[in-house]
Design an enzyme around this catalytic site. Structure first.
Site: not given
Ligand code: GRF
Length: 225
Positions: A90, A117
């Protein structure tokens, strides 16, 4: 065999998909390190359970983003990482980071940083992509694996998967439908990189066909598609 460094801030379900694909041979590589900016991220636990190195580079209170990224690069280098996969990470990476893992001739112009994404880019970049798609009223959404550049979700597209947006969908139900596709296409894209089948020219990514074995067992270079 490539050494993948995964950056994750949260649950790490995409990390899990990558770990599983490495374990069962769908990715010719291994997760050399998982690095999180969030000490309590579940991704770190998943890494440890899979026997991968798990490291925290805490970002809370760190104002100098370039200095933070230099720390990240040092950790990834220490683990000999060839390719960085952002998986629910993030934070935006800085030019300092992109220089370290930037496009190279040896990799057919591919940067060594990929991201996933949860929308069909260039629609709905940034945060809460699934909510953006619902609010906009689109009938289809999906997910995108792309190389990372200096913008927010703007890099060259490697692969996308489409899912329908159904009547009565909530952010949670749409996210779950998209996530299933994320877990399918991200390992696939990483394997293409590992096989050296991707090349980038401008915004366009080309996937070279897999070499097909001939009758005498010798591989022929196959045509681009
Ligand atoms: C996913 O939807 C990804 O596309 C986005 O953040 C989410 C992460 O999910 N960037 P996780 O931590 O892999 O479960």
């Amino acid at each position: 065999m490539i050494r993948i460094g995964v950056l994750a801030s949260g649950s790490g379900s995409n990390l899990q998909a990558i770990l599983d694909a490495c374990a069962d041979g769908r990715i010719d590589g291994r997760v050399a390190a998982v690095v999180s900016n969030v000490p309590e991220a579940r991704a770190l636990e998943r890494a440890r359970l899979a026997g991968a190195a798990a490291e925290v580079v805490a970002s809370k209170g760190v104002a100098d983003r370039a200095a933070y990224d230099r720390q990240l690069v040092a950790v990834l280098r220490r683990h000999g990482v060839d390719l960085v996969a952002l998986a629910g990470y993030m934070r935006l990476v800085t030019p300092a980071f992109l220089e370290a893992f930037g496009p190279s001739l040896a990799r057919n112009g591919c940067p060594a940083v990929m991201n996933i994404h949860p929308a069909l880019l260039p629609s709905f970049p940034g945060l809460h992509a699934q909510r953006q798609a619902l609010d906009y009223g689109v009938r289809f959404s999906g997910c995108t694996v792309h190389f990372v550049d200096a913008g927010t979700d703007t890099g060259p597209v490697v692969v996308q998967a489409v899912v329908p947006v159904l009547p009565g969908d909530t952010e949670a139900s749409l996210s779950a439908r998209i996530l299933r596709e994320e877990h399918r296409i991200y390992p696939e894209a990483l394997q293409w990189f590992a096989e050296g089948r991707l090349s980038v020219e401008g915004r366009r990514v080309t996937l070279r066909s897999a070499a097909a074995p001939t009758l005498d067992g010798v591989c022929n270079p196959s045509r681009d598609r």
